[in-house]
Design an enzyme around this catalytic site. Structure first.
Site, PDB file in Angstrom:
ATOM      1  N   LYS A 110       0.840  -1.206   0.000  1.00  0.00           N
ATOM      2  CA  LYS A 110       0.000   0.000   0.000  1.00  0.00           C
ATOM      3  C   LYS A 110       0.870   1.248   0.000  1.00  0.00           C
ATOM      4  O   LYS A 110       0.579   2.224  -0.687  1.00  0.00           O
ATOM      5  CB  LYS A 110      -0.943  -0.001   1.200  1.00  0.00           C
ATOM      6  CG  LYS A 110      -2.100  -0.969   1.015  1.00  0.00           C
ATOM      7  CD  LYS A 110      -2.997  -1.028   2.233  1.00  0.00           C
ATOM      8  CE  LYS A 110      -4.052  -2.111   2.086  1.00  0.00           C
ATOM      9  NZ  LYS A 110      -4.523  -2.610   3.375  1.00  0.00           N
ATOM     10  N   LYS A 194      -6.670 -12.610  -9.729  1.00  0.00           N
ATOM     11  CA  LYS A 194      -7.448 -12.807  -8.517  1.00  0.00           C
ATOM     12  C   LYS A 194      -8.629 -11.836  -8.502  1.00  0.00           C
ATOM     13  O   LYS A 194      -8.445 -10.647  -8.791  1.00  0.00           O
ATOM     14  CB  LYS A 194      -6.541 -12.535  -7.302  1.00  0.00           C
ATOM     15  CG  LYS A 194      -7.254 -12.599  -5.989  1.00  0.00           C
ATOM     16  CD  LYS A 194      -6.444 -11.989  -4.839  1.00  0.00           C
ATOM     17  CE  LYS A 194      -7.402 -11.715  -3.713  1.00  0.00           C
ATOM     18  NZ  LYS A 194      -7.138 -10.901  -2.663  1.00  0.00           N
ATOM     19  N   LYS A 197     -11.674  -6.155  -5.590  1.00  0.00           N
ATOM     20  CA  LYS A 197     -12.207  -4.810  -5.847  1.00  0.00           C
ATOM     21  C   LYS A 197     -11.160  -3.918  -6.494  1.00  0.00           C
ATOM     22  O   LYS A 197     -11.457  -3.132  -7.366  1.00  0.00           O
ATOM     23  CB  LYS A 197     -12.624  -4.156  -4.526  1.00  0.00           C
ATOM     24  CG  LYS A 197     -13.938  -4.627  -4.001  1.00  0.00           C
ATOM     25  CD  LYS A 197     -14.212  -4.008  -2.652  1.00  0.00           C
ATOM     26  CE  LYS A 197     -13.248  -4.462  -1.593  1.00  0.00           C
ATOM     27  NZ  LYS A 197     -13.702  -5.552  -0.754  1.00  0.00           N
TER      28      LYS A 197
HETATM   29  P1  ADP Z   1     -10.653  -7.400  -2.129  1.00  0.00           P
HETATM   30  O1  ADP Z   1      -9.415  -8.067  -2.676  1.00  0.00           O
HETATM   31  O2  ADP Z   1     -11.772  -7.412  -3.104  1.00  0.00           O
HETATM   32  O3  ADP Z   1     -10.368  -6.014  -1.578  1.00  0.00           O
HETATM   33  P2  ADP Z   1     -10.679  -8.188   0.631  1.00  0.00           P
HETATM   34  O4  ADP Z   1      -9.192  -8.034   0.665  1.00  0.00           O
HETATM   35  O5  ADP Z   1     -11.515  -7.178   1.339  1.00  0.00           O
HETATM   36  O6  ADP Z   1     -11.145  -8.282  -0.910  1.00  0.00           O
HETATM   37  O7  ADP Z   1     -11.037  -9.645   1.135  1.00  0.00           O
HETATM   38  C1  ADP Z   1     -11.963  -9.985   2.148  1.00  0.00           C
HETATM   39  C2  ADP Z   1     -11.878 -11.490   2.368  1.00  0.00           C
HETATM   40  O8  ADP Z   1     -12.218 -12.215   1.174  1.00  0.00           O
HETATM   41  C3  ADP Z   1     -10.486 -11.963   2.763  1.00  0.00           C
HETATM   42  O9  ADP Z   1     -10.593 -13.013   3.716  1.00  0.00           O
HETATM   43  C4  ADP Z   1      -9.902 -12.468   1.452  1.00  0.00           C
HETATM   44  O10 ADP Z   1      -8.902 -13.416   1.630  1.00  0.00           O
HETATM   45  C5  ADP Z   1     -11.129 -13.050   0.756  1.00  0.00           C
HETATM   46  N1  ADP Z   1     -10.971 -12.926  -0.704  1.00  0.00           N
HETATM   47  C6  ADP Z   1     -11.013 -11.788  -1.424  1.00  0.00           C
HETATM   48  N2  ADP Z   1     -10.824 -12.017  -2.749  1.00  0.00           N
HETATM   49  C7  ADP Z   1     -10.659 -13.354  -2.879  1.00  0.00           C
HETATM   50  C8  ADP Z   1     -10.432 -14.225  -4.000  1.00  0.00           C
HETATM   51  N3  ADP Z   1     -10.355 -13.768  -5.240  1.00  0.00           N
HETATM   52  N4  ADP Z   1     -10.296 -15.546  -3.762  1.00  0.00           N
HETATM   53  C9  ADP Z   1     -10.393 -16.020  -2.491  1.00  0.00           C
HETATM   54  N5  ADP Z   1     -10.610 -15.268  -1.396  1.00  0.00           N
HETATM   55  C10 ADP Z   1     -10.741 -13.940  -1.564  1.00  0.00           C
END
Ligand code: ADP
Ligand code: TRP
Length: 326
Positions: A110, A194, A197
């Site tokens: 970040k 992956k 968001k």
């Molecule tokens: P993003 O990557 O969309 O910002 P977050 O980091 O807020 O999502 O993730 C929230 C939860 O969902 C975490 O426990 C994360 O490991 C899981 N998660 C997010 N994206 C994925 C993905 N593509 N595959 C598996 N788990 C995910």
């Protein structure tokens, strides 16, 4: 056994969140005493829009309740409704080595991204994020913390902080374990990276039909002809998603047809849309009902916070005592 996890209110939840985190967490609510919360303080390190934070927090609550979180079994609350957490965060920060936080990948990533355009945005909250997370976990005597792979290092930091505190002040905290499901480690997004968001490649759990169809039909494919056999069918994004959303024999059949040649990408994506739409149909109805009954949702969160505070105050008292505050 206490199971604890948190999720940031940083946007509508998508299939990656659902299969990577929510579904496993919801299944675990029968395996022990589950505490799940909405990490609205954590979201302040990156999201500065108050209206969005308010809206996303309620959206996360609606999504979880619609997807099967049972407030009779699980203590469900907002992080900020437990003021014991920020107090413990300070106490823990005094035993946290700077180097431990400086090594965190999430902070380094970040920081590198922000530093390109605005170093001012690299705030202390972003740096201290894992200490707040340690307080979230340790304050409930948590044993098991189901998270995605990206949070593994933060769990290690939590364990290090707990061990350090216990060594300095005597046995106070339970040492928690991360639970990472390997089989659903990464859900791919519409572009094959992956699903996240931050990559703009998400398919949300709850979308209106037209938007959902558009997103699914927009999944990136190559330009090979329909007839051409595709020996790499298992790498196809739609096939990978179908394996989560359709019955196993259906997904296998599409994979075989794609491999052999003769299955067009449009037909495959139409099938994916159909199974996606059916998979969440009951939950969609439940969510619409809950949306009309927001008072119920606020009540669930309020009751959850009351229960969480009972546990949090026990552990905070223990910590205050051993370090000579009380
Ligand atoms: P993003 O990557 O969309 O910002 P977050 O980091 O807020 O999502 O993730 C929230 C939860 O969902 C975490 O426990 C994360 O490991 C899981 N998660 C997010 N994206 C994925 C993905 N593509 N595959 C598996 N788990 C995910
Ligand atoms: N940092 C986690 C995430 O972004 C959310 C979180 C905050 C959390 N506190 C937690 C997860 C405590 C598990 C336990 O996904």
């Amino acid at each position: 056994m206490r199971i604890l996890s948190g999720i940031q209110p940083s946007g509508a939840l998508h299939l990656g969140n659902y299969f990577g985190m929510m579904k496993p967490a919801i299944e675990l609510q029968d395996k022990g005493q589950a505490f799940y919360f909405i990490a609205n303080y954590h979201s302040m390190t990156t999201l500065v829009d108050p209206e969005k934070r308010r809206q996303y927090s309620i959206d996360v609550a609606l999504d979880f309740l619609a997807c099967g979180l049972d407030p009779q079994k699980t203590v469900f609350f907002r992080q900020s409704d437990v003021p014991e957490v920020p107090e413990l965060t300070w106490i823990l920060s005094t035993v946290t080595p700077m180097g431990l936080l400086e090594r965190c990948h999430s902070y380094k990533d970040k920081k590198a991204k922000l530093a390109e355009n605005d170093l001012e945005k690299v705030n202390h909250g972003l740096f201290a994020y894992p200490v707040l997370m340690a307080a979230d976990i340790l304050i409930y005597d948590s044993n098991i913390v189901p998270v995605g792979r990206d949070q593994q290092q933060h769990l290690e930091v939590t364990r290090d902080i707990a061990i350090k505190f216990n060594n300095i002040y005597g046995e106070t905290f339970v040492i928690p374990e991360a639970l990472i499901r390997e089989e659903v480690a990464v859900i791919p997004g519409t572009d094959g990276q992956k699903m996240s968001k931050s990559y703009g490649n998400t398919i949300e759990i709850f979308l209106d039909e037209a938007t959902a169809r558009k997103k699914i039909m927009g999944i990136v494919m190559d330009s090979r002809s329909v007839q051409e056999p595709k020996p790499d069918a298992d790498n196809n994004i739609a096939i990978q998603l179908l394996k989560f959303l359709a019955p196993p024999d259906v997904a296998k059949n599409y994979e075989d047809r794609l491999r052999a040649g003769g299955l067009g990408y449009a037909e495959l994506k139409k099938a994916l849309f159909k199974y996606y739409w059916e998979y969440f149909s009951e939950m969609r109805v439940k969510r619409a009902e809950l949306e009309k009954n927001l008072d119920f949702v606020y009540e669930v969160l309020k009751k959850g916070a009351e229960k969480a505070r009972v546990q949090a105050s026990i552990v905070l008292k223990r910590a205050r005592k051993v370090c000579g505050i009380d």
